[in-house]
Scaffold this motif. Structure first.
Motif, mmCIF file in Angstrom:
data_model
loop_
_atom_site.group_PDB
_atom_site.id
_atom_site.type_symbol
_atom_site.label_atom_id
_atom_site.label_comp_id
_atom_site.label_asym_id
_atom_site.label_seq_id
_atom_site.Cartn_x
_atom_site.Cartn_y
_atom_site.Cartn_z
ATOM 1 N N ALA A 130 0.865 -1.181 0.000
ATOM 2 C CA ALA A 130 0.000 0.000 0.000
ATOM 3 C C ALA A 130 0.902 1.231 0.000
ATOM 4 O O ALA A 130 1.705 1.414 0.910
ATOM 5 C CB ALA A 130 -0.896 -0.012 1.228
ATOM 6 N N ILE A 131 0.760 2.044 -1.041
ATOM 7 C CA ILE A 131 1.568 3.272 -1.134
ATOM 8 C C ILE A 131 0.715 4.446 -0.672
ATOM 9 O O ILE A 131 -0.390 4.662 -1.182
ATOM 10 C CB ILE A 131 2.012 3.532 -2.591
ATOM 11 C CG1 ILE A 131 2.784 2.348 -3.154
ATOM 12 C CG2 ILE A 131 2.830 4.812 -2.676
ATOM 13 C CD1 ILE A 131 3.166 2.526 -4.629
ATOM 14 N N GLY A 132 1.196 5.208 0.266
ATOM 15 C CA GLY A 132 0.459 6.388 0.739
ATOM 16 C C GLY A 132 1.248 7.013 1.865
ATOM 17 O O GLY A 132 2.152 6.379 2.424
ATOM 18 N N ILE A 133 0.917 8.247 2.199
ATOM 19 C CA ILE A 133 1.667 8.927 3.258
ATOM 20 C C ILE A 133 0.698 9.709 4.153
ATOM 21 O O ILE A 133 -0.430 9.998 3.747
ATOM 22 C CB ILE A 133 2.763 9.841 2.625
ATOM 23 C CG1 ILE A 133 3.850 10.216 3.655
ATOM 24 C CG2 ILE A 133 2.169 11.083 1.986
ATOM 25 C CD1 ILE A 133 5.139 10.747 3.026
ATOM 26 N N GLY A 134 1.140 10.042 5.351
ATOM 27 C CA GLY A 134 0.296 10.816 6.278
ATOM 28 C C GLY A 134 -0.968 10.041 6.601
ATOM 29 O O GLY A 134 -0.928 8.857 6.956
ATOM 30 N N GLY A 135 -2.096 10.690 6.431
ATOM 31 C CA GLY A 135 -3.373 10.047 6.728
ATOM 32 C C GLY A 135 -3.666 8.864 5.826
ATOM 33 O O GLY A 135 -4.504 8.020 6.145
ATOM 34 N N SER A 136 -2.990 8.783 4.710
ATOM 35 C CA SER A 136 -3.188 7.649 3.802
ATOM 36 C C SER A 136 -2.229 6.511 4.125
ATOM 37 O O SER A 136 -1.992 5.632 3.298
ATOM 38 C CB SER A 136 -3.005 8.111 2.349
ATOM 39 O OG SER A 136 -4.031 9.023 2.018
ATOM 40 N N PHE A 137 -1.674 6.557 5.324
ATOM 41 C CA PHE A 137 -0.666 5.558 5.715
ATOM 42 C C PHE A 137 -0.727 5.218 7.209
ATOM 43 O O PHE A 137 -0.835 4.047 7.606
ATOM 44 C CB PHE A 137 0.716 6.120 5.327
ATOM 45 C CG PHE A 137 1.887 5.569 6.084
ATOM 46 C CD1 PHE A 137 2.180 4.204 6.069
ATOM 47 C CD2 PHE A 137 2.728 6.417 6.797
ATOM 48 C CE1 PHE A 137 3.291 3.709 6.761
ATOM 49 C CE2 PHE A 137 3.836 5.923 7.485
ATOM 50 C CZ PHE A 137 4.108 4.564 7.468
#
Ligand code: F6P
Length: 568
Positions: A151-158
């Motif tokens: 799953a690629i994402g950062i901040g709230g998406s991680f």
């Protein structure tokens, strides 16, 4: 600019300021002796025990805080949130993460439209897709089942999905459901994070989920392009359709990126990034790993707290009590930090998640109407699981600065261990610390006690503990998907309550923008210098020197490199 009425001008705020002087005259040692006070500062909700008797507060303090909540119109603000009003006024959005976990038959309106059916449409799509992937009905480009997910994402998406994944990883039912599967999270744009995440994975059996609310976040998009290259260089460009899916509110950009819109899972602009773990952001990767039924239990736990938060009177409302006590600690007692200390290794990613939920929400300098605030908002959140933290930063908490602590314990371990000849089980050993630390902080140890123990005179001051250090304890019955959902929602709403009292917008995050735009200027410069040899211009002396040094020392980077992926 609208009204400049600030909560600090209200009578209840002024009364609390005066009340601080009364509290300063007390010590937690004495407050803890008052059993009826302690009794009134414990409550139970849906299997969770909350004990806030070790706060530097009396029942009188609580009453004054309830008056403050009334002056800040907290109840009205909660209602406006649940009613789908656009309380995120600087982005003109409603704040409806509660709709993400509402039962199928609930009605929650945004702009006069019930959003619950579309929430469930996406949940049903996730259930269907994740079951097809898990059963092997959906296969990769070479016909192999997809058993690994990045799953690629950062901040709230991680951070939220990582917290829930880490918490479920050792839970018995979840382990069974995840057998043979791996879930990894690629967040940082640092190529080292890419190397770590693709190590040991075969593109043929890997599904990449690109998670980005905006689908424009620089880090996520570069990582997505990198893994697209990783897949297509191994399996051919046509493999992307089978190996990459997306979660976003921006389905147009998902399609432009080359992901089939049928394989995109939507959410909505009324879901803030840091409040999005219950949307497809968390539900898709977690369902791929554990199956939808487990994730549904997580949503139910969160929903139970939502209903409690919405309907319970403030005196018996866990998130409200926690939020008001945090305001008391920050704004009146002057404690600017808060330690989140779960006595469960499974909750090791809880503090990092709450750090974003709390600090990105409440670290603001102006009121919701744009008026500069004469008081500070937000707090510095940090934490580590006990007992690890005890051997790290607890020294400062016991004898240095005062930092209110949240102790989070679990009655039944996910992984019990008993040794025949040991005094207690391993979990009891852990929990001995969970029960002891709050009292050590509250009571401390006096010079008189040390003298009675014949401690050498020159060591007495070193071994003295002032005590009077506030904490609260949350005891969960177990740590299954349901409890994890409860814990998440308690903290999300607590942060909202704090923001409602402080009169700020807890749902925007303009403070992250400046750094992003300055990074764009640097990116342009690095490109121009590397490709065209242009000198570094338009920066102050310090930044220019740093960039120039960096460029000179890495001049061996080819100006037109062919694609290079990590080899590890
Ligand atoms: O999901 P996106 O749009 O990629 O954004 C990721 C994160 O970036 C931020 O906008 C800022 O850090 C967060 O609020 C958000 O969770």
């Amino acid at each position: 600019m609208a009204s400049s009425t600030l909560i600090c001008d209200s009578e209840p705020w002024k009364e609390l300021r005066v009340h601080v002087e009364d509290i300063k005259k007390t010590h937690l040692r004495d407050l803890m002796n008052d059993t009826s006070r302690c009794h009134s500062m414990m409550m139970e909700f849906d299997g969770i025990l909350l004990d806030y008797s070790r706060q530097r507060a009396t029942t009188g303090t609580l009453n004054k805080l309830f008056n403050l909540a009334e002056a800040a119109r907290v109840k009205e603000k909660i209602n406006r949130m649940f009613n789908g009003e656009r309380i995120n006024s600087t982005e003109n959005r409603s704040v409806l993460h509660v709709a993400l976990r509402a039962p199928r038959d609930a009605v929650i309106n945004s702009d006069g439209k019930n959003v619950v059916p579309e929430v469930w449409q996406v949940l049903d799509k996730i259930r269907d897709f994740s079951e097809r992937v898990r059963s092997g009905a959906w296969v990769g480009a070479t016909g192999k089942a997809l058993k690994d997910v990045v799953a690629i994402g950062i901040g709230g998406s991680f951070l939220g999905p990582l917290f829930v994944h880490t918490a479920l990883q050792t839970e018995a039912e979840a382990i069974e459901c995840a057998r043979g599967r791996q879930l990894r999270f690629l967040a940082n744009v640092d190529p080292i994070d890419i190397a770590r995440n693709i190590t040991g994975l075969n593109p043929e059996t890997t599904l990449v989920v690109v998670v980005s609310k905006t689908f424009t976040t620089a880090e996520t998009m570069l990582n997505a392009r990198t893994l697209r290259e990783w897949i297509s260089s191994a399996l051919g460009p046509q493999a992307v359709a089978k190996h990459m899916v997306a979660v976003s509110t921006n389905l147009k950009l998902v399609e432009q990126f080359g992901i089939d819109p049928n394989n995109a899972f939507a959410f909505w602009d009324w879901v803030g990034g840091r409040y999005s773990v219950c949307s497809a952001v968390g539900v898709l990767p977690l369902s791929l790993q554990y199956g939808f039924p487990i994730v549904e239990k997580f949503l139910k736990g969160a929903s139970s707290v939502d209903q409690h938060f919405y309907s319970a009177p403030f005196e018996k409302n866990v998130p409200v009590l926690l939020g008001l006590l945090s305001v008391w600690n920050v704004s009146f007692l002057g404690y600017s930090a808060r330690a989140i200390l779960p006595y469960s290794q499974a909750l090791e990613k809880f503090a990092p998640h709450i750090q974003q939920v709390s600090m990105e929400s409440n670290g603001k300098g102006v009121s919701i109407d744009g008026v500069p605030l004469p008081y500070e908002t937000g707090e510095i959140d940090f934490g580590e699981p006990g007992t690890n933290g005890q051997h790290s930063f607890y020294q400062l908490i016991h004898q240095g600065r005062v930092i209110p602590c949240d102790f989070i314990g679990v009655v039944k371990s996910q992984q019990p261990v008993y040794l025949k000849d040991e005094v207690v089980s391993n979990h009891d050993e852990l929990m001995s610390n969970f029960f002891a630390q709050p009292d050590a902080l509250a009571y401390g140890k006096t010079p008189e006690q040390l003298q009675k123990e014949n401690v050498a005179e020159h060591l007495v001051s070193h071994k003295t503990f002032s005590g009077n250090r506030p904490s609260l304890s949350i005891l969960l019955p177990s740590l299954n998907a349901y409890n994890i959902g409860q814990l998440l929602a308690i903290y999300e709403h607590r942060v909202a309550v704090q923001g409602f009292v402080w009169g700020i917008n807890s749902f925007d995050q303009w403070g992250v923008e400046l750094g992003k735009s300055l990074a764009s200027q640097v990116r342009r410069q690095l490109h121009a210098s590397r490709k065209k040899g242009e000198s570094v211009e338009g920066f102050n002396f310090s930044t220019k020197t740093l960039i120039t040094t960096y460029l000179e020392a890495s001049a061996d980077v080819p100006s037109d490199p062919s694609t290079l992926l990590p080899k590890i």
